[in-house]
Design a protein around this motif. Structure first.
Motif, PDB file in Angstrom:
ATOM      1  N   LYS A 181     -17.804  -4.418   7.925  1.00 26.73           N
ATOM      2  CA  LYS A 181     -18.335  -3.913   6.588  1.00 26.73           C
ATOM      3  C   LYS A 181     -19.082  -2.370   7.188  1.00 26.73           C
ATOM      4  O   LYS A 181     -18.971  -1.476   6.603  1.00 26.73           O
ATOM      5  CB  LYS A 181     -19.735  -4.522   6.310  1.00 26.73           C
ATOM      6  CG  LYS A 181     -21.045  -3.902   5.661  1.00 26.73           C
ATOM      7  CD  LYS A 181     -20.684  -3.758   4.156  1.00 26.73           C
ATOM      8  CE  LYS A 181     -21.894  -3.187   3.615  1.00 26.73           C
ATOM      9  NZ  LYS A 181     -22.410  -1.826   4.371  1.00 26.73           N
ATOM     10  N   LEU A 185     -14.818  -8.574   2.341  1.00 25.39           N
ATOM     11  CA  LEU A 185     -14.558  -9.595   1.217  1.00 25.39           C
ATOM     12  C   LEU A 185     -13.154  -9.804   1.243  1.00 25.39           C
ATOM     13  O   LEU A 185     -12.698 -11.376   1.155  1.00 25.39           O
ATOM     14  CB  LEU A 185     -15.050  -9.089  -0.329  1.00 25.39           C
ATOM     15  CG  LEU A 185     -16.683  -9.017  -0.368  1.00 25.39           C
ATOM     16  CD1 LEU A 185     -16.992  -8.608  -1.593  1.00 25.39           C
ATOM     17  CD2 LEU A 185     -17.173 -10.583   0.097  1.00 25.39           C
ATOM     18  N   ILE A 186     -12.254  -8.872   1.251  1.00 19.72           N
ATOM     19  CA  ILE A 186     -10.887  -9.397   1.163  1.00 19.72           C
ATOM     20  C   ILE A 186     -10.349 -10.218   2.404  1.00 19.72           C
ATOM     21  O   ILE A 186      -9.813 -11.061   2.339  1.00 19.72           O
ATOM     22  CB  ILE A 186      -9.865  -7.958   1.170  1.00 19.72           C
ATOM     23  CG1 ILE A 186     -10.267  -7.183  -0.144  1.00 19.72           C
ATOM     24  CG2 ILE A 186      -8.540  -8.331   1.392  1.00 19.72           C
ATOM     25  CD1 ILE A 186      -9.389  -6.041  -0.124  1.00 19.72           C
ATOM     26  N   THR A 236       0.874  -1.327   0.113  1.00 20.44           N
ATOM     27  CA  THR A 236       0.052  -0.111   0.087  1.00 20.44           C
ATOM     28  C   THR A 236       0.843   1.233   0.007  1.00 20.44           C
ATOM     29  O   THR A 236       2.035   1.094   0.295  1.00 20.44           O
ATOM     30  CB  THR A 236      -1.027  -0.062   1.361  1.00 20.44           C
ATOM     31  OG1 THR A 236      -0.158  -0.282   2.351  1.00 20.44           O
ATOM     32  CG2 THR A 236      -2.063  -1.090   1.250  1.00 20.44           C
ATOM     33  N   SER A 252     -17.642  -0.326   3.443  1.00 17.97           N
ATOM     34  CA  SER A 252     -17.550  -0.835   2.053  1.00 17.97           C
ATOM     35  C   SER A 252     -17.543  -2.303   2.257  1.00 17.97           C
ATOM     36  O   SER A 252     -17.199  -2.721   3.493  1.00 17.97           O
ATOM     37  CB  SER A 252     -16.343  -0.338   1.238  1.00 17.97           C
ATOM     38  OG  SER A 252     -15.349  -0.894   1.376  1.00 17.97           O
ATOM     39  N   TRP A 253     -17.735  -3.033   1.155  1.00 22.59           N
ATOM     40  CA  TRP A 253     -17.978  -4.315   1.021  1.00 22.59           C
ATOM     41  C   TRP A 253     -16.581  -4.913   0.812  1.00 22.59           C
ATOM     42  O   TRP A 253     -16.157  -6.126   1.121  1.00 22.59           O
ATOM     43  CB  TRP A 253     -18.941  -4.904  -0.041  1.00 22.59           C
ATOM     44  CG  TRP A 253     -20.125  -5.045   0.637  1.00 22.59           C
ATOM     45  CD1 TRP A 253     -21.257  -4.224   0.195  1.00 22.59           C
ATOM     46  CD2 TRP A 253     -20.806  -5.756   1.324  1.00 22.59           C
ATOM     47  NE1 TRP A 253     -22.457  -4.488   0.887  1.00 22.59           N
ATOM     48  CE2 TRP A 253     -22.028  -5.316   1.558  1.00 22.59           C
ATOM     49  CE3 TRP A 253     -20.182  -7.218   2.096  1.00 22.59           C
ATOM     50  CZ2 TRP A 253     -23.029  -6.328   2.366  1.00 22.59           C
ATOM     51  CZ3 TRP A 253     -21.128  -7.650   3.066  1.00 22.59           C
ATOM     52  CH2 TRP A 253     -22.297  -7.330   2.970  1.00 22.59           C
ATOM     53  N   ARG A 254     -15.777  -3.879   0.303  1.00 18.33           N
ATOM     54  CA  ARG A 254     -14.308  -4.344  -0.126  1.00 18.33           C
ATOM     55  C   ARG A 254     -13.391  -5.089   1.028  1.00 18.33           C
ATOM     56  O   ARG A 254     -12.950  -6.145   0.667  1.00 18.33           O
ATOM     57  CB  ARG A 254     -13.630  -3.092  -0.500  1.00 18.33           C
ATOM     58  CG  ARG A 254     -12.364  -3.743  -1.322  1.00 18.33           C
ATOM     59  CD  ARG A 254     -11.610  -2.173  -2.031  1.00 18.33           C
ATOM     60  NE  ARG A 254     -10.386  -2.369  -2.148  1.00 18.33           N
ATOM     61  CZ  ARG A 254      -9.590  -1.452  -1.601  1.00 18.33           C
ATOM     62  NH1 ARG A 254      -9.777  -0.343  -1.059  1.00 18.33           N
ATOM     63  NH2 ARG A 254      -8.163  -1.526  -1.908  1.00 18.33           N
ATOM     64  N   TYR A 255     -13.441  -4.503   2.213  1.00 16.22           N
ATOM     65  CA  TYR A 255     -12.624  -4.953   3.115  1.00 16.22           C
ATOM     66  C   TYR A 255     -13.067  -6.309   3.915  1.00 16.22           C
ATOM     67  O   TYR A 255     -12.346  -7.284   3.966  1.00 16.22           O
ATOM     68  CB  TYR A 255     -12.512  -3.999   4.515  1.00 16.22           C
ATOM     69  CG  TYR A 255     -11.425  -2.904   3.863  1.00 16.22           C
ATOM     70  CD1 TYR A 255     -10.212  -3.025   3.975  1.00 16.22           C
ATOM     71  CD2 TYR A 255     -12.181  -1.436   3.485  1.00 16.22           C
ATOM     72  CE1 TYR A 255      -9.413  -1.866   3.216  1.00 16.22           C
ATOM     73  CE2 TYR A 255     -11.379  -0.480   2.934  1.00 16.22           C
ATOM     74  CZ  TYR A 255     -10.028  -0.755   2.888  1.00 16.22           C
ATOM     75  OH  TYR A 255      -9.172   0.384   2.397  1.00 16.22           O
ATOM     76  N   THR A 288     -15.911   0.081   7.859  1.00 13.59           N
ATOM     77  CA  THR A 288     -15.254   0.547   6.849  1.00 13.59           C
ATOM     78  C   THR A 288     -16.291   1.216   5.565  1.00 13.59           C
ATOM     79  O   THR A 288     -15.658   1.737   4.645  1.00 13.59           O
ATOM     80  CB  THR A 288     -14.440  -0.408   6.036  1.00 13.59           C
ATOM     81  OG1 THR A 288     -15.277  -1.500   5.701  1.00 13.59           O
ATOM     82  CG2 THR A 288     -13.444  -1.079   7.084  1.00 13.59           C
TER      83      THR A 288
END
Lengths: 633, 96
Positions: free
Chosen positions: A597, A607-608, A436, A602-605, A600
């Motif tokens: 979820k 799911l990761i 990152t 978002s769904w991104r974190y 953050t």
């Protein structure tokens, strides 16, 4: 309500103070067990509200706001305190009275915040907390004079003593309820900023004013005790301190295993007795099977871990309350910095040993967004208490309880599993740092509060909270999953003349066999494969699920309530170790993913997170299983 | 008390046990709390690192003195070197 009472309308008060000022102890003293934990509307900061009644019967609603040093926030937590005080949060009425909790042992720090608050011109009371300790250390201050200078009431409180808040309650009773309508209008953002977020020059002017004001009210600074200085010299020593930290953590994990043995045996025996009694009292019907095999075997095998969870939380609360945790963060800062984390991440990560959910929420105190995300992502690698039932079961079944030197071998293995979680968390953090964007600065700026004896009342309230949360899970999620699982394992019934246990013909049997193809390479049998499914909802359910699955597959009429001897005799050592390895990484429980979820946005974190944990768990189990098979063959 | 021949130095250069008087906090300091626009400098001021305040380095970590624990106005804070470097101090004679 009659008219006399209506005149004394509810008063909404908010506790504001610098971190470590004893605010939470004061909150616990005021409200006792009448507390409610929820979230602020629209945001995910924990909102702690409680209530108490004055002798006249007037109700006081108390809000415990996150600790803050100033109205120029550096973290989400601090921003919430500012916004609530200013009435900027929609759906959260502005408090009628602000109780600014000042720490008498750290007056200059508290006074600066008081001056910021006083500038807002809101009804306010200063509670001079810890005045007893401060006086013993040479503190002196003219309370009446301070009240006169500030233009607000100042009262002394001792949050940890019975009756220590009487003066505060008395002073609060003098406040008339403020008409909520006119006051609840949120301030215009810009206008509020000018008052509420003093710039640096302003902050510096206030700071220069603090010692002058203190001199005027005859303030004498309490001395730092020699014992505290000596304790710091040992506990914060680069080598000695690390050694002590290692010993402390090691002792905690040993205690979790050895102290809990007796109460766990009692719970197990109790559950077993209830199962036998019901089995004897009811005819052999589907209802009996549901009660005995589904509910009692399933729920009982989770309930038994309550003592261990409480012991772990007991130590976390004691370490937190005593002032040791920030020192541990100081010691580990360099190590955590090397993988791109702040020492501040230590406290959320330590909470994650109890449960990842409070840990992930505690990450809000981390100012940097990137640091916060990394902390959230690795929090589930800290072995949460929900994994303890699984570890405890497997260790009990496969690791002999022999002594290894002065230590218990089972305790050592448990310690190794925790260590494996921590090391992999550091590795993952390091990996995330590499890939990152780099940030140049991760601030620590952590206050090291005075050592103090943990407050018994806060300890009890804290443990009671934990027990309640755990029991609610046992009664809610876990119970319903057990019933569903029992249904899946009982129907459809085996065809007439079928040989082998009934569960093999059921839905659960089919599902388990389907999953088995995925998990066979890592040594899981079909019973484990079934148990992993409800284990997604909450990890400790996996144990309950195994309990149900094995109870259902018992070919004899003999009812199996003790799971441990069954798996000890029917699984290979390689399978047991593989499942242990799986649970170091074990894909998150759904509740944790839901919190990630929410935190953050978002769904991104989530799911990761689920993806990387599953991959790590599978790889770790694969290696463990293959190695164990090769070595034991 | 204060040695006039020595100019202000960054607080991060002090050793364990050293005492000093704060000269001031640097103007340009890193931003903390990415979204909140607060700076290290402002927070240091709020914690008590202002002109004239006396500080003492009570503990420091090996090997590089990072982080260090600094006592100011009766409170102790753990600071990383980078944060401590933003505070300019004048060491007090004979104590460094």
């Amino acid at each position: 309500m009659d008219t006399a009472n209506r005149a004394l309308a509810d008063l909404r008060i908010a506790l504001v103070g610098v971190p470590n000022c004893g605010k939470t102890a004061l909150f616990n003293r005021l409200t006792g067990s009448h507390q409610k934990v929820a979230n602020y509307p629209g945001v995910t900061i924990e909102r702690k509200e409680g209530q108490f009644h004055s002798r006249e019967g007037r109700r006081f609603a108390v809000l415990d706001l996150p600790g803050t040093y100033s109205f120029t926030p550096t973290s989400l937590d601090e921003a919430i305190t500012r916004d609530v005080v200013l009435g900027r949060i929609r759906g959260e009425p502005r408090p009628d009275v602000i109780v600014c909790v000042a720490d008498a042992t750290h007056m200059p720090l508290s006074l600066r915040l008081i001056l910021d608050l006083q500038r807002l011109g809101r009804p306010m009371i200063v509670a001079l907390n810890r005045s007893d300790i401060a006086k013993r250390r040479g503190f002196a201050l003219d309370v009446a004079k301070l009240a006169e200078k500030l233009g607000v009431p100042v009262v002394e409180t001792v949050a940890i003593a019975p009756g220590g808040t009487d003066k505060l309650v008395e002073a609060l009773a003098a406040f008339e309820a403020v008409a909520p309508l006119a006051e609840a209008v949120p301030l215009v953002d810009g206008a509020a900023c000018a008052i509420a977020a003093p710039d640096r020059a302003e902050a510096e002017r206030t700071q220069q004013f603090v010692p002058r004001l203190l001199a005027e009210v005859g303030y004498r600074e309490p001395l730092r005790t020699r014992a505290a200085a000596r304790a710091d010299a040992i506990l914060m020593h680069p080598v000695g301190g690390m050694l002590v930290l290692g010993i402390v953590l090691f002792f905690v994990f040993q205690a979790v295993f050895s102290w809990a043995a007796v109460p766990m045996d009692l719970i197990e025996a109790g559950v077993g007795a209830i199962g036998t009694w019901i089995a004897g009292a009811l005819p052999d019907t589907a209802l009996r099977s549901l009660l005995v095999d589904g509910i009692i075997a399933g729920v009982g095998s989770v309930l038994v871990f309550l003592p261990q969870i409480l012991i772990l939380f007991f130590f976390i609360l004691v370490l937190e309350d005593s002032g040791y945790l920030p020192r541990a963060a100081y010691l580990l800062d360099k190590l955590m910095g090397s993988v791109g984390l702040s020492g501040r991440a230590f406290i959320p990560l330590l909470s994650s040993f109890a449960c990842a959910i409070p840990g992930i929420m505690a990450a809000r105190t981390i100012p940097s967004v990137r640091d916060r995300m990394v902390t959230i992502m690795i929090a589930p690698l800290m072995t949460c208490s929900a994994r303890l039932p699984v570890y405890a079961l497997l260790i009990g079944a496969f690791i002999p309880a022999s002594a290894a030197g002065p230590f218990n071998l089972q305790g050592l293995v448990l310690f190794a599993l925790y260590a494996a979680g921590v090391l992999s968390a550091l590795a993952v953090a390091w990996f995330m740092k590499r890939f990152t964007t780099k940030r140049s600065h991760h601030p620590l700026m952590l206050e090291l509060p005075d050592y103090q004896w943990p407050d018994l009342r806060s300890l009890i309230v804290g443990l009671w909270d934990r027990a309640r949360i755990f029991l609610r899970r046992v009664g809610g999620v876990i119970l319903s999953l057990m019933i569903i699982l029992w249904f899946l394992s009982s129907y459809p019934a085996p065809p007439p003349g079928a040989v082998g246990p009934a569960i093999e013909y059921s839905f659960a049997g089919m599902l388990g066999r389907a999953l088995h193809t995925v998990f066979a390479p890592i040594g899981f049998n079909w019973q484990i494969s079934i148990a992993l499914v409800p284990g997604l909802a909450a990890r400790e359910v996996a144990v309950g699920a195994l309990g149900t699955v094995y109870a259902m597959s018992a070919t004899e009429a003999a009812l199996e309530t003790a799971l441990l001897p069954v798996i000890a005799s029917s699984w290979s050592l390689a399978t047991g170790l593989s499942l242990l390895a799986w649970y170091i990484f074990a894909p998150q429980c759904l509740a944790t993913l839901a919190v990630v979820k929410r935190e953050t946005q978002s769904w991104r974190y989530p799911l990761i997170m689920a993806g990387y944990l599953f991959a790590l768990a599978y790889i770790a189990s694969f290696i463990t299983y293959r190695a164990a098979v090769a070595l034991t063959a | 008390m204060t040695d006039p021949t020595r100019g202000p130095v960054p607080m991060s250069t002090l050793h364990r046990g050293a005492r000093a008087t704060v000269h001031g906090v640097l103007e340009h300091t890193p931003v903390i709390g990415d979204a909140l626009h607060s700076t290290v400098g402002q927070r240091l001021v709020e914690l008590g690192f202002v002109h004239g305040a006396e500080v003492e380095v009570v503990e420091s970590m090996w090997p590089s003195g990072d982080p260090l624990a600094v006592r100011v106005r009766g409170s102790t804070f753990a600071l990383r070197r980078l944060e401590a470097a933003a505070v300019m101090v004048v060491p007090v004679n004979g104590a460094s």
